[in-house]
Design an enzyme around this catalytic site. Structure first.
Site, PDB file in Angstrom:
ATOM      1  N   HIS A 178      -7.486  48.813  17.387  1.00  0.00           N
ATOM      2  CA  HIS A 178      -7.459  48.821  18.846  1.00  0.00           C
ATOM      3  C   HIS A 178      -6.023  48.970  19.331  1.00  0.00           C
ATOM      4  CE1 HIS A 178      -8.037  46.617  22.916  1.00  0.00           C
ATOM      5  NE2 HIS A 178      -8.119  47.917  23.064  1.00  0.00           N
ATOM      6  N   GLU A 230      -4.630  45.640  17.512  1.00  0.00           N
ATOM      7  CA  GLU A 230      -5.565  44.650  17.000  1.00  0.00           C
ATOM      8  C   GLU A 230      -6.320  45.294  15.829  1.00  0.00           C
ATOM      9  OE1 GLU A 230      -6.730  41.781  20.714  1.00  0.00           O
ATOM     10  OE2 GLU A 230      -7.682  43.746  20.679  1.00  0.00           O
TER      11      GLU A 230
END
Length: 582
Positions: free
Chosen positions: A436, A448
């Site tokens: 992410h 992430e």
């Protein structure tokens, strides 16, 4: 610096009082610190001496003298006395009455009350004309916002004395407001409480949560760092008061926070909270940081599926890192437009001095575009960055599962959908995880890294090495809606929107209170408009589906604005107006 003639007293040497003592002394005033707890006095004494030893400074060399005592009787020479005791009417009133019996009539009293009536305190002090206030949103430090507060009874010379002291200490005078300041505090403390609960539940450790929120949202400190700075006891007490006054479960202190308070952990002030602190109150140990790429990083070629903002940004990042990159769009026209957009972004970075023309040419030479997923068949890593719709993503992964070479790492950039569902569609679950990136990808350092239930250790290791090669900070996350950042950010934003149901709340004023009081780069409404109200609504709907709690429910006004096409900066109208209609 000439030594100031006035003596300043500080009563209460907790987080706020200790910080003020050091700042006032550094401004050249002689300062007397008072606290009834002998262990607190000993701790402050150690820190002051350690700070002097480290800086090589001492009283008379640009700084005032400092004295510590457990008796207020020593404040008879003070021109200004600041009380920084717990924010309770009875406690503060008692301290001010005791000071009135000790200090000369000319002494100015200053209260750090945040939720207690200054007028009532001024009356209780016995010298209402000379009792003023200092309102902080967060613990004071040079440049921190503060609002000097007066009442209708305040006299001019007392106001002038406080203004001079504030100016000398380097605090930034900004309006925080009483009611809007309380609203800002309530928003932030609910967010802090959710972060504590996230750590307690084992969804992420405190370092991952703090790193994700600092880098993902540009905050001055992560939520657990903030709890330590303010003090677990102070945060706990404020949450209890908010819960008692509202009945909102969001303010019921997380059991971990209660346990910390019961164990006597005082955060930074006491040397131990979510982190350990040295004698100067600095965190001990290391935190997440950008690491150099480990030797033997397996990713040497990258494919990016998509042609939107995120896909283009990721392709720019990977090519700029020296990795041959193929961007795959739905058709040739979209592929060409995507390349043109990357060209424009690279040219802007050259114009701003962020890269050389040679670096731009090198990155551009490594980037190609195609309109067929077969073009990524031999890539070491393929990143899906298509529309945030599960059916769309699953279709892409079904294709990639059949096209990509065995052992290739497959990643999705989803911000809220199930990584496991994407992995299942590929038929090679062990090779799939979430990466992410945050928008804009060329600027934001955080990624992430989301491990699905069947993601292999090798895939995770490869992904972490890849992020390091890009100069990004990888934070591990569980495969649950919102991961870390969106899980904590969006209920905070939704809570802010729901405050607009009250007639006395103004979006711009609340933004200013959050920015000034807590040092956030944007208030909630400016941030919503920047993200996009349509994107925010989609994320809240997804979170609400997985977490049926009131804080995740999309507010009605958000639904209405999106339905009318008012989606924030990109449309010129969201919660704030950003441009005139044509």
């Amino acid at each position: 610096m000439a030594k100031k003639s006035s003596v300043v007293g500080i009563v209460g040497l907790g987080t706020v009082g200790e910080a003020l003592l050091a700042m006032v002394r550094s401004a050249g005033y002689d300062v007397i610190g008072v606290d009834s707890e002998l262990d607190v006095l000993a701790r402050v004494d150690r820190r002051m001496k350690a700070a002097d030893a480290e800086s090589g400074t001492e009283s008379g060399h640009g700084q005032g003298s400092w004295t510590l005592t457990h008796e207020v009787d020593g404040l008879g020479t003070a021109g200004v006395v600041i009380e920084a005791v717990p924010d309770e009417q009875s406690v503060k009133s008692d301290v001010l009455r005791r000071l009135d019996g000790v200090c000369p009539d000319r002494t100015v009293f200053v209260s750090t009350a945040s939720s207690v009536s200054l007028t009532r305190l001024a009356a209780a002090s016995g010298r209402p004309a000379r009792t003023l206030g200092l309102r902080f949103g967060r613990p004071p430090a040079p440049g921190t916002a503060v609002e000097p507060v007066r009442t209708a009874m305040s006299c001019d010379d007392a106001v002038a004395a406080l203004d001079a002291l504030v100016a000398d200490t380097g605090l930034a005078v900004k309006p925080l407001g009483a009611r809007v300041g309380d609203d800002a505090t309530a928003l932030v403390y609910a967010y802090l409480n959710r972060a504590v609960a996230m750590v307690e539940a084992g969804h992420a450790d405190q370092d991952s949560v703090d790193t994700a929120m600092r880098l993902g949202c540009g905050l001055p400190a992560g939520p657990l760092e903030t709890v330590d700075q303010v003090g677990p006891g102070t945060v706990h007490a404020k949450l209890l008061a908010l819960h008692a006054s509202t009945g909102d479960a969001a303010y019921r202190p997380a059991p971990l926070l209660t346990a910390m308070v019961e164990a006597g952990l005082e955060g930074r002030a006491g040397g131990r909270g979510f982190y350990a602190y040295d004698a100067l109150g600095r965190p001990e140990g290391t935190r997440h940081s950008v690491m150099s790429a480990p030797v033997g990083c397996a990713v040497r070629t990258v494919g990016v599926i998509g042609s939107g903002t995120m896909a283009r940004g990721i392709a720019e990042v990977t090519a700029s890192a020296g990795l041959p990159t193929v961007l795959v769009a739905r058709d040739r026209a979209k592929a060409d437009l995507a390349l043109a957009a990357v060209d424009s972004s690279l040219a802007k970075s050259v114009a701003r001095g962020r890269r050389t023309p040679e670096a731009m040419a090198s990155a551009r030479a490594l980037l190609t575009a195609a309109d067929d997923c077969a073009a990524v068949a031999d890539c070491d890593l393929v990143i899906e960055a298509t529309a945030e719709e599960l059916d769309v993503k699953r279709a892409v992964f079904a294709t990639l599962g059949g096209v990509c070479r065995p052992g290739a790492l497959l990643a999705t950039t989803t911000s809220s959908l199930s990584v496991a569902a994407c992995a299942e569609a590929s038929g090679r679950d062990h090779d799939v995880l979430g990466l992410h990136f945050f928008n804009p990808a060329p600027v934001m350092r955080l990624v992430e890294v989301v491990r699905a239930p069947l993601t292999s250790d090798q895939a995770l290791s490869t992904a972490n090495a890849f992020c390091a090669a890009l100069g990004k900070t990888a934070v591990p996350c569980q495969d649950r809606a919102g991961f870390i950042v969106n899980y904590l950010l969006f209920p905070y934003l939704a809570d802010a929107i729901r405050l607009l149901d009250r007639a006395d709340v103004d979006a711009r004023e609340l933004d200013a209170a959050v920015e000034n009081g807590f040092g956030y780069p944007m208030g909630p409404f400016a941030l919503l408009d920047t993200i996009g109200l349509d994107v925010s609504l989609a994320i809240l709907r997804r979170l609400s589906d997985e977490f049926p709690e009131p804080c995740y429910a999309p507010p009605t006004v958000l639904e209405q604005l999106v339905a009318r096409g008012h989606v924030g900066r990109k449309s010129g109208q969201g919660f704030l107006r950003t441009r005139r209609n044509p």
